[in-house]
Design a protein around this motif. Structure first.
Motif, mmCIF file in Angstrom:
data_model
loop_
_atom_site.group_PDB
_atom_site.id
_atom_site.type_symbol
_atom_site.label_atom_id
_atom_site.label_comp_id
_atom_site.label_asym_id
_atom_site.label_seq_id
_atom_site.Cartn_x
_atom_site.Cartn_y
_atom_site.Cartn_z
ATOM 1 N N UNK A 38 44.941 19.123 -13.533
ATOM 2 C CA UNK A 38 46.541 18.800 -13.275
ATOM 3 C C UNK A 38 46.582 18.415 -11.497
ATOM 4 N N UNK A 39 46.405 18.615 -10.750
ATOM 5 C CA UNK A 39 47.119 18.743 -9.451
ATOM 6 C C UNK A 39 46.412 17.329 -8.496
ATOM 7 N N UNK B 299 47.632 14.694 -10.849
ATOM 8 C CA UNK B 299 48.949 14.348 -10.469
ATOM 9 C C UNK B 299 49.092 13.294 -8.946
ATOM 10 N N UNK C 93 55.727 25.179 -9.750
ATOM 11 C CA UNK C 93 56.973 25.578 -8.356
ATOM 12 C C UNK C 93 57.426 24.160 -8.648
ATOM 13 N N UNK C 94 56.197 22.896 -8.372
ATOM 14 C CA UNK C 94 55.945 21.757 -7.407
ATOM 15 C C UNK C 94 56.658 21.020 -8.680
ATOM 16 N N UNK C 95 56.531 20.572 -9.547
ATOM 17 C CA UNK C 95 56.737 19.850 -11.020
ATOM 18 C C UNK C 95 57.911 19.964 -11.822
ATOM 19 N N UNK D 217 52.068 25.131 -9.407
ATOM 20 C CA UNK D 217 52.155 23.471 -10.369
ATOM 21 C C UNK D 217 53.687 23.707 -10.507
ATOM 22 N N UNK E 176 47.236 25.719 -3.818
ATOM 23 C CA UNK E 176 46.587 23.720 -4.810
ATOM 24 C C UNK E 176 46.942 23.145 -3.547
ATOM 25 N N UNK E 177 47.674 23.531 -3.270
ATOM 26 C CA UNK E 177 49.074 22.808 -2.084
ATOM 27 C C UNK E 177 47.643 22.115 -0.994
#
Lengths: 121, 895
Positions: free
Chosen positions: A19-20, A23, B696-698, B694, A108-109
């Motif tokens: 997903x990450x 994106x 939270x960020x989206x 994810x 993930x960041x």
């Protein structure tokens, strides 16, 4: 658009990373074990590999060694993502030619940032 | 056969012995070795003389099984009295004792008179024995060369004389290389061991030839014996009755230590006390081997040879009769081996005794104090060499002029009975502190006199020197003094009678006189050394008082063993014991050490004499000796105590170390466990964190996807908390904090409950769980919750491994031998055999480096195993045919 291959045996981690990365605008492929990973490396020709160390069949270290030993694949950037967090493991991973060794549980960041850095180089 | 050939062969054989002795001696000079226990054990077989070699068969042919006693005695002694032998060897080593006479004289205060008495007894008792060996050689020589055996009226020089001279030359060459008589003759001992092997092999070869060459084996031989009525001599019908049997046994037991040659090889020549261990079985085995064919040869001799042939010659005459000439020559060599071995060792031992106890005491007394500076060693060697020639000459003369009057056969036993008289003084001296010199003298003299009167004196009558009436009526007509029936004792055989009275009177005199006499200080010191203080570590240096100058001591010792060696020995002793040799006055320990060196050369009594002459000695009072003894005993006690403490400390240290190791190991296991646990926790944590980020960020995520992520997060959190619970459970069980709540539980109902609980999990996957319920209730005392957990874990596990379609789990319960067995079977892949124990380890798969279990905590089976252990039950896995795994847990009915 860079090709990224994510290798991990945990479905939730795979799903999240996919997903990450998508994106962030990359072309992503996933592999659930070593065999799938090797196949994907040869067919998908990824620029970068997010690689788990402990998997049911082959371990990540062996895959990395395989990549670095092969002329065609040795330029692939390898980033380990592992729950093995001991100094010796990290050293081993970096010695095998990995660009980064990221310990679980990661953010993930951070992963996104590291990958941007590596692909920009 | 021609005499020349036999002489050449004999001399060649002696030359071989010579070469062996020479080579071993030379090698030993190059490298000091401990010597071999094989050689030691074989050298003991010098016990088997020519008398044995030829005489055993003769004895068997004449008087039956009593030839065996001569071998049974030593076997018993060797096998059962090792500690006694060890003690004797130990004392002789530390005291530098050179012979049996020296041993006795040293024990009783380093006394001249005892040394002289023992030596005289030995010479008297042993010379005939040596003569017998010369006779054996010359007789066998005559037989094999075909010359008829005639009496002692041969022209001079006869065979025996030549043999005696050759033997003497051999012994002088190898037995007197060093002045130190307590030093070992490695070369000679090796040659003796070689001879032992030769005589054994030849004797067995002769036996095999007779048994299978001339007859068809043992069975055939004994059939012949039965037909010919030889059997009576094979039974227990010895000459002189059963009493002689026992007497022979006892005499042989004592002789194997007390005969001068046996004392020489067993004690003086011993290089390592541990060699006794091997000798304890090898020597008796040797004796057994050399006796196997005695009876067959005796039967063959009786059967084949004319009645007039002397049974003592059967060993040689049977092969000659059968025209086996080569074998006969070998038999002759075997006999030569047996006889020459005995002559060599016996003569060395006797010569040492004669020179040290008869010659030196007079010789040294006549020396002026100053002449001690002279070079004495060459004179000592000369004395010893002359003694050797003298002894063999005496033996020759005995053989030529006296032996003819006596029956030869019994001489060996008579000699043994003579040395048996030393037994009370030797063995008593090892254990009885209050035995005195006077007691030993009285015992030995009285015993010897009785021996002479009861064993030798009757032979004089037999030879016609004295009237036969003395035997029948007693001297002066006193009937209770009859030499063969003292005090009217007529029930015993001659040997038993003699041995009984001589040893009894010997022992009585020894004890009574010892009790009545007071010990001198020197006797007291020696008594302590022999009975108690033979501890190496213990320095008994101080039992000497007076003024001595180190220069005098050095000069004295130099005179005997040469200047260089004397200086070196004293210097190295002083260095070892940290004694200063700078001052002109010598430390008492140096004086005592010098005395020990001299003891090895000239015997302890002479050494004592030389030392007291060379120094200004002060008489030590008995009180002083007792004080020293007391102090040294206290020191010894203290030493023992310290050693005990030290051993205890070592043991404690060892225990601590072990405990420490265990702790460290436990620590390592705990570390590893912790590492694995944290590692196992990281994976769900990673996905939870990633998915939360994810979501939270989206904020613009589509709702279904969002829901999926949140749902996954919840699942992972559940997995995490389950893992934590399992870890804590296992920890609780392993630490023993979990108490069992025992109830009467119906296992079949419990399993039914578990299956019911798991059915919702199984049904959606199409797995059937079938339960084979036993007819009756099966009630077991157990912890309901824990056993339910085991059942749950095992069935849940099975559900994971069954194939995607057609999954089948079978649960069944059976009862057998006081246990209830619960089987959980599936039709999955099964478990590889090599993993059957490992799957019950914690995080088994996680530990397997890079392989991870697809589902679960990796702790389920470890927990099950722990629970079963707490119940005293078992759990294991088998493979099910044709496929699948079978987990079984067993609970005992009564925990």
């Amino acid at each position: 658009m860079k090709r990224i291959l994510v290798v991990d045996d945990d479905p939730y981690i795979l799903m999240s990373l996919e997903f990450v990365m998508k994106k962030a605008g990359h072309d992503v492929m996933i592999a659930r074990n070593g065999a799938e990973a090797v196949e994907a490396i040869n067919s998908f020709h990824p620029h970068l590999l997010l690689l788990d160390v402990m998997m049911p069949d082959v371990d990540g270290f062996s895959i990395c060694r395989y990549i670095k030993a092969n002329e065609k694949t040795k330029d692939i950037i390898v980033v380990f993502i592992s729950a093995r967090t001991q100094e010796t493991d990290i050293e081993k991973g970096l010695q095998l030619g990995a660009a980064r060794y990221i310990c679980k549980p990661f953010s993930t960041r951070d992963i996104a940032r590291h990958i941007n850095e590596l692909l920009a180089e | 056969m021609s005499s020349l050939l036999i002489i050449t062969i004999s001399l060649s054989y002696l030359a071989i012995l010579f070469i062996i002795a020479y080579l071993v001696e030379r090698r030993n000079q190059e490298e000091k070795q401990t010597g071999s226990s094989w050689i030691y054990a074989l050298s003991l077989a010098v016990y088997c003389t020519g008398w044995t070699y030829y005489g055993s068969v003769g004895r068997a042919a004449v008087s039956g099984a009593d030839f065996l006693t001569i071998y049974l005695g030593p076997s018993v002694m060797c096998a059962m009295f090792i500690p006694v032998l060890q003690k004797i060897i130990h004392i002789c080593k530390t005291q530098r004792i050179s012979s049996i006479a020296d041993f006795i004289s040293t024990r009783y205060g380093k006394n001249f008179s005892l040394g002289i008495i023992v030596t005289l007894c030995c010479v008297l008792g042993i010379i005939p024995y040596i003569a017998l060996q010369l006779k054996a050689i010359s007789n066998s020589f005559q037989m094999i060369t075909g010359n008829s055996v005639s009496g002692g009226d041969h022209a001079f020089p006869d065979n025996s004389f030549v043999i005696a001279v050759v033997m003497a030359a051999f012994i002088v060459l190898f037995g007197t290389r060093s002045v130190d008589a307590s030093e070992r003759h490695r070369g000679i001992v090796a040659a003796i061991a070689f001879e032992s092997v030769v005589k054994l092999i030849v004797f067995i070869a002769a036996g095999i030839f007779v048994t299978w060459g001339l007859y068809n084996g043992f069975g055939n031989l004994f059939d012949v014996a039965r037909e010919q009525h030889f059997m009576q001599f094979l039974g227990l019908a010895p000459a002189g009755g059963y009493s002689n049997w026992l007497a022979m046994l006892l005499v042989a037991m004592l002789a194997v230590i007390l005969l001068p040659r046996q004392f020489q090889v067993a004690v003086i020549e011993n290089t390592d006390v541990r060699h006794l261990r091997r000798a304890a079985w090898l020597f008796p085995l040797y004796l057994l081997a050399i006796n196997i064919f005695v009876v067959p040869i005796a039967i063959a001799g009786k059967h084949l040879l004319p009645a007039g042939v002397d049974a003592d010659t059967y060993v040689l005459s049977v092969p000659l009769f059968a025209h086996a000439h080569t074998l006969a020559v070998f038999v002759y060599i075997g006999g030569l081996s047996a006889a020459s071995g005995m002559i060599i060792v016996e003569t060395i031992a006797l010569a040492t005794m004669v020179s040290n106890h008869l010659v030196f005491p007079t010789f040294l007394r006549s020396l002026h104090k100053r002449s001690a500076e002279m070079e004495l060693s060459s004179r000592i060697l000369l004395v010893r060499r002359v003694s050797i020639f003298a002894i063999l000459l005496l033996a020759y003369l005995y053989d030529r002029y006296i032996a003819a009057y006596f029956s030869l056969v019994s001489i060996g036993v008579v000699s043994m009975a003579a040395v048996a008289q030393f037994a009370p003084a030797v063995f008593g001296g090892l254990y009885w502190k209050y035995a005195s010199r006077k007691g030993a003298v009285a015992g030995i003299i009285s015993g010897f006199v009785v021996w002479f009167y009861t064993l030798i004196f009757p032979s004089f009558a037999g030879a016609g020197f004295i009237g036969k009436s003395v035997l029948d009526a007693g001297p002066w007509g006193i009937s209770w003094l009859r030499p063969q029936a003292l005090l009217g004792l007529t029930d015993f055989g001659m040997l038993a009678h003699s041995l009984f009275w001589s040893l009894l009177i010997n022992l009585l005199c020894y004890i009574v006189v010892s009790v009545l006499s007071t010990l001198s200080s020197e006797e007291l010191v020696q008594a302590e050394i022999f009975t108690d203080l033979n501890d190496d570590e213990f320095q008994r240096g101080a039992v000497w008082k007076g003024t001595a100058y180190i220069a005098d001591i050095r000069r004295l010792v130099s005179g005997f063993i040469g200047r260089e060696r004397a200086y070196n020995l004293i210097a190295s002793y002083a260095h070892r014991n940290q004694i200063s040799t700078q001052e002109p006055e010598a430390d008492p320990r140096i004086v005592v050490f010098a005395e020990k060196i001299l003891s090895g050369v000239i015997g302890s009594a002479s050494a004592r004499f030389m030392i007291s002459n060379a120094t200004r000695e002060e008489q030590i009072s008995v009180e002083e000796v007792l004080n020293i003894v007391k102090e040294s005993q206290q020191a010894l006690e203290l030493n023992k105590e310290l050693r005990k403490k030290s051993i205890e400390l070592t043991r404690a240290t060892h225990l601590l170390q072990e405990a420490n190791d265990q702790l460290r190991q436990a620590d390592a296991i705990k570390d590893e466990f912790l590492y694995t646990v944290t590692h196992e926790l990281r994976t769900p944590l990673t996905s939870i964190r990633a998915m939360s980020e994810i979501v939270y960020d989206n904020p613009d995520m589509e709702e279904p996807l969002r829901q999926e992520y949140l749902g996954n997060i919840v699942t992972e959190i559940e997995r995490l908390s389950y893992l934590i619970t399992q870890v804590l459970n296992l920890e609780k069980y392993e630490s023993g904090r979990q108490k069992l709540h025992l109830h009467a539980v119906d296992i079949s109902r419990l399993m039914q409950e578990v299956i019911t609980a798991l059915t919702p999990l199984a049904q959606p996957k199409g797995i059937t769980i079938s339960f084979h319920n036993p007819a009756s209730m099966l009630i077991v005392q157990c912890d309901r919750d824990l056993i339910r957990q085991v059942g749950y874990n095992l069935i849940a596990n099975a559900l994971k491994y069954v194939p995607a379609t057609g999954g089948q789990v079978d649960v069944s319960i059976r009862q057998e031998n006081g246990e209830i067995f619960v089987w959980i079977e599936d039709n999955g892949r099964g478990v590889p055999v090599q993993l059957h124990t490992r799957i019950f380890e914690k995080f088994f798969q996680a530990q397997d480096q890079n392989l991870r279990k697809p589902e679960g905590s990796g702790l389920g089976l470890a927990i099950c195993k722990r629970i079963m252990e707490m119940h005293g039950g078992r759990i294991w896995v088998e493979n099910r045919m044709p496929e699948g795994a079978r987990f079984i847990f067993a609970l005992p009915f009564d925990i």
